[in-house]
Design a protein around this motif. Structure first.
Motif, short mmCIF file in Angstrom:
data_model
loop_
_atom_site.label_atom_id
_atom_site.label_comp_id
_atom_site.label_asym_id
_atom_site.label_seq_id
_atom_site.Cartn_x
_atom_site.Cartn_y
_atom_site.Cartn_z
N LEU A 48 -1.75 10.80 -27.69
CA LEU A 48 -1.60 9.84 -26.61
C LEU A 48 -1.84 10.56 -25.29
N ASN A 49 -2.66 9.97 -24.43
CA ASN A 49 -2.99 10.58 -23.15
C ASN A 49 -2.17 9.94 -22.03
N VAL A 50 -1.51 10.77 -21.24
CA VAL A 50 -0.74 10.31 -20.08
C VAL A 50 -1.43 10.88 -18.84
N GLY A 51 -2.13 10.03 -18.11
CA GLY A 51 -2.91 10.48 -16.97
C GLY A 51 -2.07 11.02 -15.83
N GLY A 52 -2.54 12.11 -15.20
CA GLY A 52 -1.88 12.64 -14.02
C GLY A 52 -0.57 13.35 -14.25
N ARG A 53 -0.27 13.69 -15.51
CA ARG A 53 1.00 14.37 -15.80
C ARG A 53 0.79 15.81 -16.24
N GLY A 54 -0.41 16.33 -16.04
CA GLY A 54 -0.70 17.71 -16.42
C GLY A 54 -0.39 18.68 -15.30
N ASN A 55 -1.05 19.83 -15.30
CA ASN A 55 -0.82 20.84 -14.27
C ASN A 55 -1.34 20.35 -12.92
N ALA A 56 -0.66 20.76 -11.86
CA ALA A 56 -1.02 20.35 -10.51
C ALA A 56 -2.42 20.85 -10.15
N GLY A 57 -3.11 20.08 -9.32
CA GLY A 57 -4.43 20.49 -8.87
C GLY A 57 -4.34 21.50 -7.74
N TYR A 58 -5.50 21.98 -7.30
CA TYR A 58 -5.57 22.92 -6.20
C TYR A 58 -6.08 22.22 -4.94
N ASN A 59 -5.56 22.62 -3.80
CA ASN A 59 -6.01 22.09 -2.52
C ASN A 59 -5.92 20.55 -2.48
N ASN A 60 -4.79 20.05 -2.91
CA ASN A 60 -4.53 18.60 -2.94
C ASN A 60 -5.41 17.87 -3.94
N GLY A 61 -5.97 18.59 -4.90
CA GLY A 61 -6.72 17.95 -5.96
C GLY A 61 -5.78 17.24 -6.93
N PRO A 62 -6.29 16.28 -7.72
CA PRO A 62 -5.43 15.53 -8.64
C PRO A 62 -4.91 16.40 -9.78
N ALA A 63 -3.78 16.02 -10.33
CA ALA A 63 -3.22 16.74 -11.48
C ALA A 63 -4.02 16.42 -12.73
N GLY A 64 -3.96 17.29 -13.71
CA GLY A 64 -4.60 17.05 -14.99
C GLY A 64 -3.80 16.03 -15.80
N ASP A 65 -4.16 15.88 -17.06
CA ASP A 65 -3.50 14.90 -17.93
C ASP A 65 -2.58 15.60 -18.92
N LEU A 66 -1.65 14.83 -19.44
CA LEU A 66 -0.75 15.31 -20.50
C LEU A 66 -1.19 14.68 -21.82
N HIS A 67 -1.47 15.53 -22.82
CA HIS A 67 -1.84 15.04 -24.14
C HIS A 67 -0.64 15.20 -25.07
N VAL A 68 -0.15 14.10 -25.60
CA VAL A 68 1.02 14.11 -26.49
C VAL A 68 0.55 13.94 -27.93
N VAL A 69 0.72 14.99 -28.73
CA VAL A 69 0.36 14.94 -30.15
C VAL A 69 1.55 14.39 -30.92
#
Length: 381
Positions: free
Chosen positions: A238-259
């Motif tokens: 299951l993919n949870v958008g924007g819940r991954g590691n923080a971006g750089y220079n105000n870039g968007p966060a990555g995603d969280l993949h829940v296995v």
């Protein structure tokens, strides 16, 4: 840098691999070497960085094309810097700068923009969630806890101690770039590269934040509520958008993949969207037929065992399986019958069985008759 491994080799894919194959290989490798699974293991940490670096290039069509043509020199201007540059055309000359010099004029050149301060998306992360057999059948809501990299709350990502600010780099004047003039077969070529002092950022932190050590980032444990759909299978992501590691220079966060991991059941077994189970019945129930209670994931149901039921006979309960994920309807439940032979019989019970056996013949035991008929034919031949 000169001993960098081939990016395709790092991910374990062929050079002509598709985008999906590259993404799948990245997820497998990232999970294998993730620092959360190997705390304190520097080798795994380096391999994890290597995997992320390879994926960053191969997942970008433009970068991949340059890499396929020029190798590491096509995507990393600092590659081979110890030898005086990173270009297949000679020391200190980057291929992009050569093209810009041709079209912008020698000595003045079209200069590439400095991207060190450009917003950059954070990396994706992966975690596992264990649920029960019933939860996978009916769906549920779960709180998922996971570790991720966030922007430091003390310095707000600047890396500088609270109350201070990074200083302008004196080596590049805050541009993040330095200009180099070199003599080549084409004449004097002017190139630009990231400033070594500030690594292209244009700023230098002289008094680092104590909370993050000047990195501007810190690792935290977070949680998120997710909905598990009914019918989900073991191993699905299951993919949870924007819940991954923080971006750089105000870039968007990555995603969280829940296995999703489904715990095995003590009675039921899933096969596709069908459910299987073994149910023991008595000799009398099998011989005479009986109404029995059968367990299902929806509760108990009644079923009529027909007279003369044999060991390993299977009957079906329609629609008692798993929901079809993403579509209507359910699978079925299949029940395999096992006939239990009674133990610890008393003398009266034994006598009754002997009486029963003395009154039966080949008509009552078709399989037994067929077996001995085969034996007779085998030995007569």
């Amino acid at each position: 840098m000169a001993d960098k491994r081939d990016y395709y080799e790092v991910l374990g894919v062929q050079k002509g691999a598709s985008d999906d194959e590259i993404k799948k290989a990245f997820r497998q490798s990232a999970k294998k070497y993730h620092p959360d699974l190997h705390p304190g293991d520097k080798e795994c940490e380096e391999k994890f960085k290597e995997v992320n670096e390879a994926y960053e290039v191969l997942s970008d069509n433009q970068k991949r094309a340059r890499y396929d043509q020029f190798g590491h020199a096509g995507v990393d201007p600092n590659y081979g810097a110890g030898a005086g540059g990173g270009s297949p055309f000679g020391q200190g000359i980057d291929i992009d700068d050569i093209f810009s010099s041709f079209f912008g004029g020698f000595g003045g050149g079209g200069r590439r923009a400095n991207n060190a301060n450009a917003p950059m998306r954070g990396s994706d992360i992966q975690t596992e969630l264990y649920i029960t057999f019933e939860e996978s059948a009916f769906g549920c809501k779960k709180e998922v806890k996971y570790n991720c990299v966030t922007t430091c709350g003390e310095c707000h990502g600047t890396g500088a101690k609270a109350g201070t600010q990074p200083k302008t780099c004196t080596s590049c004047g805050g541009s993040g770039k330095v200009t180099i003039n070199q003599r080549t077969m084409f004449g004097v070529v002017q190139t630009q590269r990231a400033c070594d002092a500030c690594h292209g950022k244009g700023k230098i932190v002289t008094d680092p934040c104590k909370k993050c050590g000047g990195s501007g980032r810190q690792r935290k444990t977070k949680s998120v509520d997710i909905t598990i759909p009914a019918g989900i299978r073991d191993g699905q992501i299951l993919n949870v958008g924007g819940r991954g590691n923080a971006g750089y220079n105000n870039g968007p966060a990555g995603d969280l993949h829940v296995v999703v991991r489904v715990k095995p059941h003590t009675v039921f077994e899933r096969r596709g969207d069908d459910i299987w189970c073994d149910m023991p019945i008595t000799f009398a129930q099998a011989a005479l037929g009986a109404d029995v209670i059968v367990p299902t994931i929806d509760g108990k149901v009644s079923y009529s065992i027909h007279e003369g039921t044999q060991p390993n006979d299977v009957f079906k309960l329609k629609g008692k399986g798993f929901p079809h994920l993403g579509s209507k309807g359910n699978g079925d439940q299949y029940v395999r019958v096992t006939i239990e032979v009674p133990k610890n019989l008393n003398s009266k019970q034994k006598e009754l069985i002997k009486q029963l056996d003395s009154t039966t013949n080949d008509k009552n035991y078709a399989q037994r008759k067929n077996f001995f008929d085969k034996l007779k034919k085998m030995f007569n031949d």
